[in-house]
Design an enzyme around this catalytic site. Structure first.
Site: not given
Ligand code: HH2
Length: 261
Positions: A205, A239
């Site tokens: 992040k 995660r």
């Molecule tokens: N972070 C992301 C997405 N979903 N869900 C939870 N519970 N906690 C988190 O910190 C979280 C989440 C963001 O990461 P990523 O899926 O890699 O990116 P994007 O939302 O751009 O797909």
């Protein structure tokens, strides 16, 4: 928890696993690397991301969930805020709903999850992904996140979700400055006091980029440090995009925690 993003625009791996076969192969690899849960998402939550319709989101994630349910030994979570997507994902064999709006986008998500007997992750966020990084302010971020999660936990339980199926997440990067994220990690034990497993999503992040000066593809060392520190403070679900190195780091942290003097 290994991340399977079936999106064209996720912040670190957008477009890499948009084709179902590629996403399924990626999920299988993460389980082989040691992931116990796979979080399958079809809508990016990066700051400023455009919303996706329920039809498009389902079209992305359902074939991937079906393929993973048939071929991996692990729990499948669906990363969605839409009840219609969650309903189809649960019917396809997912056993966990990860809702970054903590049931605020679709209040009917609670009943749906309860009926399926699924696990539910409730995450803190200010505003929406479109607006959340516009100058977020708190008097005390940790107490405010704690109060929010406590209220959302009570809401979910009042709507039939068993308390023992609920996981809480401070929402690292969702409406938070670098300092807010650091305070949440440092004072994680205050969230653990709510009595539910705490999940953290720090992987690759922006705050790690700001602290290290690294681009998104080069944030593994910072990600590992943040997860080890969260582990020490009581987090129990991590995660991440990079499962194998995270497991190694957590094994070492757990061995230190468990050793006799
Ligand atoms: N972070 C992301 C997405 N979903 N869900 C939870 N519970 N906690 C988190 O910190 C979280 C989440 C963001 O990461 P990523 O899926 O890699 O990116 P994007 O939302 O751009 O797909």
């Amino acid at each position: 928890m290994g991340v399977v993003n079936v999106t064209p625009d996720s912040f670190s791996d957008g477009g890499r696993y948009l084709e179902p076969g590629a996403a399924i192969a990626h999920g299988r690899r993460l389980v082989a690397d040691g992931a116990r849960i796979l979080d399958v998402g079809g809508e990016s939550t990066r700051p400023g991301a455009d919303p996706v319709s329920a039809e498009e989101e389902s079209r992305r994630v359902i074939p991937v969930i079906e393929g993973l349910v048939a071929s991996v030994n692990g729990r499948i979570s669906v990363d969605t805020s839409k009840a219609r997507v969650a309903e189809r994902a649960l019917a396809a064999g997912a056993t966990m709903v990860n809702d970054v709006t903590a049931l605020r986008a679709s209040p009917e998500m609670a009943e749906l999850t309860a009926q399926a007997g699924a696990e539910l992750c409730l995450m803190h966020m200010i505003g929406t992904p479109r607006t959340m990084q516009d100058n977020p302010r708190y008097d005390d971020v940790v107490s405010e996140v704690k109060r929010f999660l406590e209220e959302r936990l009570a809401f979910a339980v009042a709507h039939g979700v068993l308390e023992q199926r609920i996981i809480l997440d401070p929402g690292i990067g969702f409406g938070k400055t670098v300092t807010h994220n650091l305070q949440l990690i440092k004072r994680l034990p205050e969230l653990v006091e709510l009595g539910r497993p705490v999940m953290v999503g720090t992987s690759r992040k922006g705050f790690i980029g700001k602290l290290t000066g690294r681009d998104v593809d080069d944030r593994l060392a910072g990600t590992l440090a943040s997860n080890v520190l969260a582990y020490e403070r009581g987090a129990s679900i991590f995660r991440v995009h990079d499962v194998a190195p995270t497991i190694d780091a957590l094994r070492v942290a757990a061995a230190v925690a468990d050793t006799n003097h």
